[in-house]
Design a protein around this motif. Structure first.
Motif, PDB file in Angstrom:
ATOM      1  N   ALA A  28     -71.732   3.937  64.116  1.00 10.67           N
ATOM      2  CA  ALA A  28     -71.602   5.110  63.244  1.00 10.67           C
ATOM      3  C   ALA A  28     -72.972   5.498  62.702  1.00 10.67           C
ATOM      4  O   ALA A  28     -73.831   4.634  62.476  1.00 10.67           O
ATOM      5  CB  ALA A  28     -70.650   4.808  62.089  1.00 10.67           C
ATOM      6  N   PHE A  29     -73.174   6.778  62.482  1.00 12.39           N
ATOM      7  CA  PHE A  29     -74.393   7.261  61.860  1.00 12.39           C
ATOM      8  C   PHE A  29     -74.311   7.073  60.347  1.00 12.39           C
ATOM      9  O   PHE A  29     -73.214   7.003  59.772  1.00 12.39           O
ATOM     10  CB  PHE A  29     -74.621   8.742  62.179  1.00 12.39           C
ATOM     11  CG  PHE A  29     -74.881   9.026  63.630  1.00 12.39           C
ATOM     12  CD1 PHE A  29     -76.082   8.656  64.215  1.00 12.39           C
ATOM     13  CD2 PHE A  29     -73.931   9.680  64.411  1.00 12.39           C
ATOM     14  CE1 PHE A  29     -76.327   8.918  65.550  1.00 12.39           C
ATOM     15  CE2 PHE A  29     -74.172   9.955  65.745  1.00 12.39           C
ATOM     16  CZ  PHE A  29     -75.375   9.568  66.318  1.00 12.39           C
ATOM     17  N   THR A  30     -75.484   7.012  59.696  1.00 16.77           N
ATOM     18  CA  THR A  30     -75.528   6.809  58.245  1.00 16.77           C
ATOM     19  C   THR A  30     -76.312   7.924  57.569  1.00 16.77           C
ATOM     20  O   THR A  30     -77.360   8.358  58.064  1.00 16.77           O
ATOM     21  CB  THR A  30     -76.178   5.463  57.897  1.00 16.77           C
ATOM     22  OG1 THR A  30     -77.468   5.377  58.519  1.00 16.77           O
ATOM     23  CG2 THR A  30     -75.304   4.306  58.350  1.00 16.77           C
ATOM     24  N   PHE A  31     -75.802   8.373  56.434  1.00 20.14           N
ATOM     25  CA  PHE A  31     -76.406   9.439  55.629  1.00 20.14           C
ATOM     26  C   PHE A  31     -76.484   8.921  54.193  1.00 20.14           C
ATOM     27  O   PHE A  31     -75.463   8.591  53.598  1.00 20.14           O
ATOM     28  CB  PHE A  31     -75.511  10.676  55.712  1.00 20.14           C
ATOM     29  CG  PHE A  31     -75.944  11.851  54.865  1.00 20.14           C
ATOM     30  CD1 PHE A  31     -75.978  11.773  53.479  1.00 20.14           C
ATOM     31  CD2 PHE A  31     -76.287  13.054  55.449  1.00 20.14           C
ATOM     32  CE1 PHE A  31     -76.354  12.855  52.703  1.00 20.14           C
ATOM     33  CE2 PHE A  31     -76.666  14.147  54.686  1.00 20.14           C
ATOM     34  CZ  PHE A  31     -76.693  14.046  53.309  1.00 20.14           C
ATOM     35  N   CYS A  32     -77.684   8.855  53.642  1.00 17.44           N
ATOM     36  CA  CYS A  32     -77.877   8.292  52.304  1.00 17.44           C
ATOM     37  C   CYS A  32     -78.622   9.279  51.411  1.00 17.44           C
ATOM     38  O   CYS A  32     -79.708   9.754  51.761  1.00 17.44           O
ATOM     39  CB  CYS A  32     -78.648   6.978  52.390  1.00 17.44           C
ATOM     40  SG  CYS A  32     -78.790   6.102  50.817  1.00 17.44           S
ATOM     41  N   ASP A  33     -78.052   9.568  50.255  1.00 18.36           N
ATOM     42  CA  ASP A  33     -78.710  10.394  49.240  1.00 18.36           C
ATOM     43  C   ASP A  33     -79.518   9.460  48.341  1.00 18.36           C
ATOM     44  O   ASP A  33     -78.963   8.557  47.706  1.00 18.36           O
ATOM     45  CB  ASP A  33     -77.651  11.141  48.429  1.00 18.36           C
ATOM     46  CG  ASP A  33     -78.248  12.009  47.329  1.00 18.36           C
ATOM     47  OD1 ASP A  33     -79.487  12.073  47.205  1.00 18.36           O
ATOM     48  OD2 ASP A  33     -77.473  12.622  46.575  1.00 18.36           O
ATOM     49  N   VAL A  34     -80.833   9.678  48.285  1.00 16.83           N
ATOM     50  CA  VAL A  34     -81.696   8.796  47.497  1.00 16.83           C
ATOM     51  C   VAL A  34     -82.229   9.492  46.247  1.00 16.83           C
ATOM     52  O   VAL A  34     -83.208   9.050  45.648  1.00 16.83           O
ATOM     53  CB  VAL A  34     -82.856   8.239  48.357  1.00 16.83           C
ATOM     54  CG1 VAL A  34     -82.318   7.455  49.532  1.00 16.83           C
ATOM     55  CG2 VAL A  34     -83.796   9.344  48.837  1.00 16.83           C
ATOM     56  N   THR A  35     -81.556  10.568  45.825  1.00 19.92           N
ATOM     57  CA  THR A  35     -82.017  11.336  44.669  1.00 19.92           C
ATOM     58  C   THR A  35     -82.105  10.480  43.409  1.00 19.92           C
ATOM     59  O   THR A  35     -83.039  10.624  42.619  1.00 19.92           O
ATOM     60  CB  THR A  35     -81.081  12.529  44.417  1.00 19.92           C
ATOM     61  OG1 THR A  35     -81.111  13.386  45.560  1.00 19.92           O
ATOM     62  CG2 THR A  35     -81.492  13.325  43.195  1.00 19.92           C
ATOM     63  N   GLN A  36     -81.131   9.582  43.198  1.00 20.56           N
ATOM     64  CA  GLN A  36     -81.135   8.733  42.000  1.00 20.56           C
ATOM     65  C   GLN A  36     -81.840   7.401  42.251  1.00 20.56           C
ATOM     66  O   GLN A  36     -81.724   6.482  41.435  1.00 20.56           O
ATOM     67  CB  GLN A  36     -79.695   8.486  41.530  1.00 20.56           C
ATOM     68  CG  GLN A  36     -78.973   9.719  41.017  1.00 20.56           C
ATOM     69  CD  GLN A  36     -79.417  10.146  39.622  1.00 20.56           C
ATOM     70  OE1 GLN A  36     -80.421   9.667  39.091  1.00 20.56           O
ATOM     71  NE2 GLN A  36     -78.696  11.077  39.026  1.00 20.56           N
ATOM     72  N   ALA A  37     -82.586   7.313  43.342  1.00 18.72           N
ATOM     73  CA  ALA A  37     -83.268   6.064  43.669  1.00 18.72           C
ATOM     74  C   ALA A  37     -84.770   6.245  43.877  1.00 18.72           C
ATOM     75  O   ALA A  37     -85.575   5.452  43.364  1.00 18.72           O
ATOM     76  CB  ALA A  37     -82.647   5.444  44.915  1.00 18.72           C
ATOM     77  N   ALA A  38     -85.176   7.242  44.650  1.00 18.29           N
ATOM     78  CA  ALA A  38     -86.591   7.403  44.989  1.00 18.29           C
ATOM     79  C   ALA A  38     -87.425   7.589  43.725  1.00 18.29           C
ATOM     80  O   ALA A  38     -87.155   8.468  42.916  1.00 18.29           O
ATOM     81  CB  ALA A  38     -86.778   8.595  45.921  1.00 18.29           C
ATOM     82  N   GLY A  39     -88.412   6.715  43.564  1.00 20.30           N
ATOM     83  CA  GLY A  39     -89.270   6.753  42.389  1.00 20.30           C
ATOM     84  C   GLY A  39     -88.969   5.666  41.391  1.00 20.30           C
ATOM     85  O   GLY A  39     -89.787   5.385  40.517  1.00 20.30           O
ATOM     86  N   VAL A  40     -87.797   5.013  41.524  1.00 23.24           N
ATOM     87  CA  VAL A  40     -87.459   3.931  40.606  1.00 23.24           C
ATOM     88  C   VAL A  40     -86.997   2.688  41.360  1.00 23.24           C
ATOM     89  O   VAL A  40     -87.247   1.571  40.909  1.00 23.24           O
ATOM     90  CB  VAL A  40     -86.377   4.385  39.593  1.00 23.24           C
ATOM     91  CG1 VAL A  40     -85.052   4.690  40.283  1.00 23.24           C
ATOM     92  CG2 VAL A  40     -86.189   3.350  38.489  1.00 23.24           C
ATOM     93  N   LEU A  41     -86.336   2.861  42.504  1.00 19.26           N
ATOM     94  CA  LEU A  41     -85.848   1.753  43.327  1.00 19.26           C
ATOM     95  C   LEU A  41     -86.506   1.861  44.700  1.00 19.26           C
ATOM     96  O   LEU A  41     -86.588   2.956  45.254  1.00 19.26           O
ATOM     97  CB  LEU A  41     -84.327   1.845  43.466  1.00 19.26           C
ATOM     98  CG  LEU A  41     -83.623   0.784  44.301  1.00 19.26           C
ATOM     99  CD1 LEU A  41     -83.649  -0.564  43.586  1.00 19.26           C
ATOM    100  CD2 LEU A  41     -82.171   1.192  44.584  1.00 19.26           C
ATOM    101  N   PRO A  42     -86.985   0.768  45.271  1.00 22.77           N
ATOM    102  CA  PRO A  42     -87.587   0.865  46.609  1.00 22.77           C
ATOM    103  C   PRO A  42     -86.630   1.489  47.613  1.00 22.77           C
ATOM    104  O   PRO A  42     -85.454   1.126  47.680  1.00 22.77           O
ATOM    105  CB  PRO A  42     -87.891  -0.599  46.956  1.00 22.77           C
ATOM    106  CG  PRO A  42     -88.097  -1.262  45.633  1.00 22.77           C
ATOM    107  CD  PRO A  42     -87.111  -0.602  44.705  1.00 22.77           C
ATOM    108  N   VAL A  43     -87.135   2.441  48.383  1.00 24.52           N
ATOM    109  CA  VAL A  43     -86.341   3.161  49.382  1.00 24.52           C
ATOM    110  C   VAL A  43     -87.033   3.039  50.731  1.00 24.52           C
ATOM    111  O   VAL A  43     -88.229   3.315  50.850  1.00 24.52           O
ATOM    112  CB  VAL A  43     -86.193   4.655  49.015  1.00 24.52           C
ATOM    113  CG1 VAL A  43     -85.541   5.430  50.158  1.00 24.52           C
ATOM    114  CG2 VAL A  43     -85.387   4.812  47.729  1.00 24.52           C
TER     115      VAL A  43
END
Length: 348
Positions: free
Chosen positions: A167-182
């Motif tokens: 399966a393909f994966t789609f991840c929204d990192v809006t609440q992560a990038a800049g505070v949690l390693p992405v």
């Protein structure tokens, strides 16, 4: 705990907005972003600006974001809102295919799929997402950090199950990038709006694509900025789109990118694991202060269906937010233990 020199310098880029615990709603700009935007406004007023002059700014910002999330800039497209970028992905889902989404995730990454006719959208609890992936699942959609609760998704389990079922994966990192390693290279698609933890003006968003997913997308929103040579692509019908992810670019809101460039460069130069240790540490200090179990998150939430705690804190000049019947407090570089103490005093 002492900060590294880089983190200490980044903290100094912000004023001291005591009581501002609402970065999960909207971030605050670093001094360098404010100065850049003021200079640009002055130049615009003095008729000393032209559209082509923004291109190097956008290119540098794309490079900084790519460095932040660990992929080549050729795999990064730009846009203005996550819902618009998500809609491009929703249009690529084959008729009859299944898209798996978590219950209660942010609407901008769910509504485009729910509005798409001819596909099957299955909704499951976030904690069951990995277990619910089957051979029928074409795409798994989720946020790395949940907006309403701050919960960090179990990406290892989700990615393992997705690989097992192809399966393909789609991840929204809006609440992560800049505070949690992405690490965007782990996913087929990521989207990010940068006005939260990346402290940029609203209107700067990114789409990243894996090499295997890129060919599945059609550049339905192609315009002049998607051209291989932007400034010879302003009139049709001849069309020569970029050959990399830039062919999915949406033409930029120029002034927003002026503020985004120094802000995103700032975070691209940090050890984001150190940022997470600092902010989630403040989160756990707040949990202890208000008498709830540690959440080990930069976003701390607790039930507040009546909005009583929210009103007390807002009335006391402490900026927090209420989401999905919960009080939400979020910590970033400008916060310190005095913010934790202030919340504890107000709530008793």
């Amino acid at each position: 705990m002492a900060h590294s020199a880089a983190l200490a310098a980044a903290i100094d880029e912000f004023r001291e907005p005591r009581g501002y615990l609402a970065v999960a709603s909207i971030g605050l700009p670093p001094n360098s972003a404010v100065a850049a935007m003021r200079a640009d406004l002055n130049a615009w007023e003095a008729a000393d600006r032209d559209p082509q002059g923004y291109d190097p700014v956008i290119a540098r910002t794309r490079e900084s974001y790519a460095r932040l999330v660990g992929i080549p800039s050729s795999r990064v497209a730009i846009g203005s809102q996550t819902s618009v970028l998500t809609a491009l992905v929703a249009a690529a889902v084959p008729d009859g295919a299944e898209v798996l989404i978590p219950e209660g995730d942010f609407s901008s990454i769910e509504f485009p799929f729910l509005q798409r006719p001819g596909i099957r959208v299955r909704v499951v609890p976030l904690e069951a997402l990995a277990d619910q992936i089957t051979d029928d699942t074409w795409l798994v959609v989720f946020s790395l950090v949940q907006s309403a609760t701050g919960v960090v998704a179990d990406t290892a389990s989700i990615l393992e199950a997705a690989a097992r079922h192809d399966a393909f994966t789609f991840c929204d990192v809006t609440q992560a990038a800049g505070v949690l390693p992405v690490d965007a290279s782990l996913f087929d698609v990521t989207v990010c709006h940068t006005y939260k933890w990346l402290c940029s003006p609203r209107g700067v968003a990114f789409l990243t694509l894996s090499e295997r997913f890129d060919p599945l997308l059609t550049p339905l929103q192609a315009g002049w900025y998607a051209g291989d040579d932007v400034w010879t692509s302003t009139y049709g019908p001849a069309m020569h789109l970029a050959t990399d992810a830039r062919r999915f670019d949406v033409s930029p809101a120029w002034q927003a990118w002026i503020g985004a460039e120094p802000a995103i460069a700032l975070f691209a130069g940090l050890d984001i694991a150190e940022v997470w240790a600092f902010t989630s540490g403040l989160g756990d200090a707040l949990c202890e202060a208000v008498g709830i179990p540690p959440q080990r998150q930069a976003i701390v939430t607790w039930p507040d269906a009546s909005g009583g705690d929210l009103k007390k804190l807002i009335d006391a000049g402490i900026r927090v937010s209420g989401r999905a019947g919960r009080l939400r407090a979020s910590f970033h570089l400008w916060n310190d233990l005095s913010d934790v103490e202030a919340v504890a005093r107000v709530l008793g």
